[in-house]
Enzyme design. Sequence first.
Site, PDB file in Angstrom:
ATOM      1  N   SER A  52       0.857  -1.173   0.000  1.00 42.20           N
ATOM      2  CA  SER A  52       0.000   0.000   0.000  1.00 42.20           C
ATOM      3  C   SER A  52       0.894   1.224   0.000  1.00 42.20           C
ATOM      4  O   SER A  52       2.088   1.140   0.310  1.00 42.20           O
ATOM      5  CB  SER A  52      -0.880  -0.008   1.256  1.00 42.20           C
ATOM      6  OG  SER A  52      -1.475   1.257   1.488  1.00 42.20           O
TER       7      SER A  52
ATOM      8  N   TYR B 275      -2.313  -1.246  10.602  1.00 42.28           N
ATOM      9  CA  TYR B 275      -2.226  -1.396   9.148  1.00 42.28           C
ATOM     10  C   TYR B 275      -0.878  -0.888   8.638  1.00 42.28           C
ATOM     11  O   TYR B 275      -0.200  -1.556   7.843  1.00 42.28           O
ATOM     12  CB  TYR B 275      -3.368  -0.627   8.495  1.00 42.28           C
ATOM     13  CG  TYR B 275      -3.552  -0.877   7.023  1.00 42.28           C
ATOM     14  CD1 TYR B 275      -4.341  -1.924   6.569  1.00 42.28           C
ATOM     15  CD2 TYR B 275      -2.951  -0.045   6.075  1.00 42.28           C
ATOM     16  CE1 TYR B 275      -4.528  -2.161   5.215  1.00 42.28           C
ATOM     17  CE2 TYR B 275      -3.126  -0.268   4.718  1.00 42.28           C
ATOM     18  CZ  TYR B 275      -3.919  -1.320   4.289  1.00 42.28           C
ATOM     19  OH  TYR B 275      -4.087  -1.548   2.953  1.00 42.28           O
TER      20      TYR B 275
END
Length: 264
Positions: A146, A159
């Site tokens: 990401s 995350y």
Amino acid sequence: MSATSTPGTAPASGLAGRTALVTGAAGGIGAACALRLAADGATVRAVDRDGDGLARLAERADGLPGALRPVTLDLTDLEAAEESAAGADILVNNAGIQLVRPIEEFPPDVFATVLKVMLEAPFRLLRGALPHMYAQGWGRVVNISSVHGLRASPYKSAYVAAKHGLEGLSKVAALEGAEHGVTSNCVNPGYVRTPLVEKQLADQAEAHGIPAERVLTEILLADSAVKRLVEPDEVAEAVAYLCGPRSSFITGTSLSMDGGWTAH
């Protein structure tokens, strides 16, 4: 190995004869990757805990050159995860979960689960897949990271920590796998049009008291030069390229698909 390939080379026709494993395959990026690899001729083990979602995916894959094999599996079962990767030529670590909270309010059990699914499970899947890849002299590992594997945002401690860890794991796999014909790379999209992101839009709209459209443009895409969400199919195209025969010199790197976010 297929009868049409030799150690150290890719099959003559795309990914025919190759077995790919894709996690988080029931929807979003994972589903797009599974379908794209099957379209290139691979036999895809589509792994997810959502059995119904996998069944719908299998229907979508009907008629593709490759095949799709649903595997209902919860990646928190690390032993089962490792076993599921045996014999895979291609590994796409995609599964992810998200919770947005300040650090002081972040539930420790959720933090541990996020790291288990998004960092420990990829490690165990690598352990399961690499012996076969090494033995045949060819393998492809693609980790769906990401922009948050490269940059941080507030309220996403688990995350961001998991994605940063995945970046490091991917680089180690690249260094160890190079002499065996195995590449390992990350793909780093910005916000992708998935249920996970759509839920964030709704949650943040409620928290900020503004419409979801303003959350998208003013919060999620504030640092992106391209003011739209990434489509899952766009991510899948990048994955397919990194899994293919023309990407053998690309390893240990991260491919940003962030609309210019990291150009700042």
